[in-house]
Design a protein around this motif. Sequence first.
Motif, PDB file in Angstrom:
ATOM      1  N   THR A  76       0.822  -1.212   0.000  1.00 31.56           N
ATOM      2  CA  THR A  76       0.000   0.000   0.000  1.00 31.56           C
ATOM      3  C   THR A  76       0.855   1.260   0.000  1.00 31.56           C
ATOM      4  N   SER A  77       1.848   1.331   0.878  1.00 27.38           N
ATOM      5  CA  SER A  77       2.637   2.558   1.002  1.00 27.38           C
ATOM      6  C   SER A  77       3.569   2.765  -0.188  1.00 27.38           C
ATOM      7  N   LEU A  78       4.130   1.671  -0.730  1.00 30.12           N
ATOM      8  CA  LEU A  78       5.010   1.795  -1.900  1.00 30.12           C
ATOM      9  C   LEU A  78       4.232   1.778  -3.205  1.00 30.12           C
ATOM     10  N   ARG A  79       2.928   1.506  -3.141  1.00 30.20           N
ATOM     11  CA  ARG A  79       2.045   1.394  -4.316  1.00 30.20           C
ATOM     12  C   ARG A  79       2.635   0.401  -5.318  1.00 30.20           C
ATOM     13  N   ASN A  80       3.090  -0.702  -4.779  1.00 26.33           N
ATOM     14  CA  ASN A  80       3.716  -1.733  -5.612  1.00 26.33           C
ATOM     15  C   ASN A  80       3.149  -3.088  -5.226  1.00 26.33           C
ATOM     16  N   PRO A  81       2.404  -3.751  -6.131  1.00 26.31           N
ATOM     17  CA  PRO A  81       1.795  -5.044  -5.784  1.00 26.31           C
ATOM     18  C   PRO A  81       2.810  -6.165  -5.617  1.00 26.31           C
ATOM     19  N   LEU A  82       4.083  -5.914  -5.966  1.00 25.79           N
ATOM     20  CA  LEU A  82       5.109  -6.946  -5.823  1.00 25.79           C
ATOM     21  C   LEU A  82       5.931  -6.768  -4.556  1.00 25.79           C
ATOM     22  N   ALA A  83       5.586  -5.776  -3.742  1.00 25.86           N
ATOM     23  CA  ALA A  83       6.340  -5.533  -2.512  1.00 25.86           C
ATOM     24  C   ALA A  83       6.104  -6.662  -1.513  1.00 25.86           C
ATOM     25  N   ASP A  84       7.186  -7.076  -0.881  1.00 25.36           N
ATOM     26  CA  ASP A  84       7.144  -8.171   0.085  1.00 25.36           C
ATOM     27  C   ASP A  84       8.384  -8.062   0.967  1.00 25.36           C
ATOM     28  N   PRO A  85       8.283  -8.274   2.271  1.00 23.52           N
ATOM     29  CA  PRO A  85       9.456  -8.130   3.141  1.00 23.52           C
ATOM     30  C   PRO A  85      10.628  -8.996   2.700  1.00 23.52           C
ATOM     31  N   TYR A  86      10.354 -10.164   2.130  1.00 31.84           N
ATOM     32  CA  TYR A  86      11.425 -11.080   1.726  1.00 31.84           C
ATOM     33  C   TYR A  86      12.050 -10.640   0.402  1.00 31.84           C
ATOM     34  N   VAL A 142      12.393   0.994  -7.350  1.00 27.24           N
ATOM     35  CA  VAL A 142      12.268   0.586  -5.936  1.00 27.24           C
ATOM     36  C   VAL A 142      12.339  -0.927  -5.814  1.00 27.24           C
ATOM     37  N   LEU A 143      11.635  -1.612  -6.708  1.00 28.58           N
ATOM     38  CA  LEU A 143      11.638  -3.077  -6.662  1.00 28.58           C
ATOM     39  C   LEU A 143      13.036  -3.625  -6.925  1.00 28.58           C
ATOM     40  N   ILE A 147      15.494  -5.848  -4.466  1.00 32.84           N
ATOM     41  CA  ILE A 147      16.053  -7.167  -4.831  1.00 32.84           C
ATOM     42  C   ILE A 147      17.573  -7.166  -4.657  1.00 32.84           C
ATOM     43  N   LEU A 148      18.225  -6.049  -5.032  1.00 34.67           N
ATOM     44  CA  LEU A 148      19.677  -5.955  -4.848  1.00 34.67           C
ATOM     45  C   LEU A 148      20.038  -6.006  -3.363  1.00 34.67           C
ATOM     46  N   VAL A 149      19.250  -5.322  -2.541  1.00 35.94           N
ATOM     47  CA  VAL A 149      19.482  -5.380  -1.083  1.00 35.94           C
ATOM     48  C   VAL A 149      19.372  -6.815  -0.594  1.00 35.94           C
ATOM     49  N   SER A 150      18.406  -7.539  -1.136  1.00 31.99           N
ATOM     50  CA  SER A 150      18.217  -8.931  -0.738  1.00 31.99           C
ATOM     51  C   SER A 150      19.441  -9.770  -1.088  1.00 31.99           C
ATOM     52  N   PHE A 151      20.007  -9.561  -2.285  1.00 27.35           N
ATOM     53  CA  PHE A 151      21.199 -10.306  -2.688  1.00 27.35           C
ATOM     54  C   PHE A 151      22.395  -9.968  -1.780  1.00 27.35           C
ATOM     55  N   VAL A 152      22.578  -8.666  -1.533  1.00 23.23           N
ATOM     56  CA  VAL A 152      23.734  -8.233  -0.733  1.00 23.23           C
ATOM     57  C   VAL A 152      23.644  -8.780   0.694  1.00 23.23           C
ATOM     58  N   THR A 153      22.462  -8.690   1.288  1.00 26.20           N
ATOM     59  CA  THR A 153      22.328  -9.179   2.667  1.00 26.20           C
ATOM     60  C   THR A 153      22.493 -10.698   2.717  1.00 26.20           C
TER      61      THR A 153
END
Length: 327
Positions: A76-86, A142-143, A147-153
């Motif tokens: 809702t806040s990012l207005r992105n239907p693909l947003a997910d904590p993971y 943003v998406l 995803i890049l943050v996910s790879f780095v972490t």
Amino acid sequence: MDHTPRGGAAWQLHPICASAVRRLLLLAAPVLFSAELLLGPAGLDWGIVGAVRLPRALGAAVSGALLGMSGLLLQTSLRNPLADPYVLGVSGTAMLAALGSYLLWRLWGLPYVGYFLGAVVGAAVVIVGLTTLARRASLFVVLMVGILVSFVTGAALQLALLLLPPEELGYIYLGLQGNYGAYPPGLLGWAVAGASVVLLATVYLNSRHISALVHGEEAAAGLGVNVRRVSALVVAAASAGAGLAVASVGPVGFVGLLAPHMARWAAGSHRVDKILFDAAAMGAVLSLGADLAMRLLLPRDVPANVVLSIVGAPAAALLMWRYVRRV
């Protein structure tokens, strides 16, 4: 007033069918929770039920509900239907921050801020960064950054594991893969469950204002919403939800992505105040169903991400295909 996220799913059922599907899905949560308690190789051994199965079932239900809520707030806040904590790296960063606080205390004797607090702080850092970026860049950027943050972490977590003493490596590694059996038993587990109820109630009391964010901050301000206060609440609630879930059972994928879409599909609405509890219940259903299938159908205990990825990856691909067609 109904709010439709840009590029969001538009699957609609007949109202009568939607109501029946919604009731069935919501009824599945207590049924699956009971099955988690009663079914297993040891039968009805009440000692095992209370000491092993109850914390595990509670972990699946609580973490699923928290991830469903966090996914809904992020979408809702990012207005992105693909947003997910993971997918956006929130869960990975929360895990890295929690593990980092443990390593600093374990290896160098620095003050220990706690696994839970470390996870919440890590999740908050990423969500604040993504929310800030969403004001200046496209949703696609943003998406991709997420995803890049996910790879780095993910890479940083593997490197951090090398610092651990060998005798601690196995337990920590299992937690990094997502395991409902890692949920803390006893008072701490009930405290996390109580905190999740308070968190959901807080979000619900502000959910009508949160719904307005899907139209953008300027439009929400035009509707009389205190954008700064509501945005801060969304960041805090999404961070706390993802952080508590990660600190309890490790990073679990796809629940935060799929649960809000299931809730919108079954309820026929995009309003946060109408689907908040549905999204939380769908998250619990997904987690409980995956854990029950894993325990009863597979020959040994495997990470929750394995089962959830089998279902979640094709569903996420379908959502991305629909999103790309609409952009």
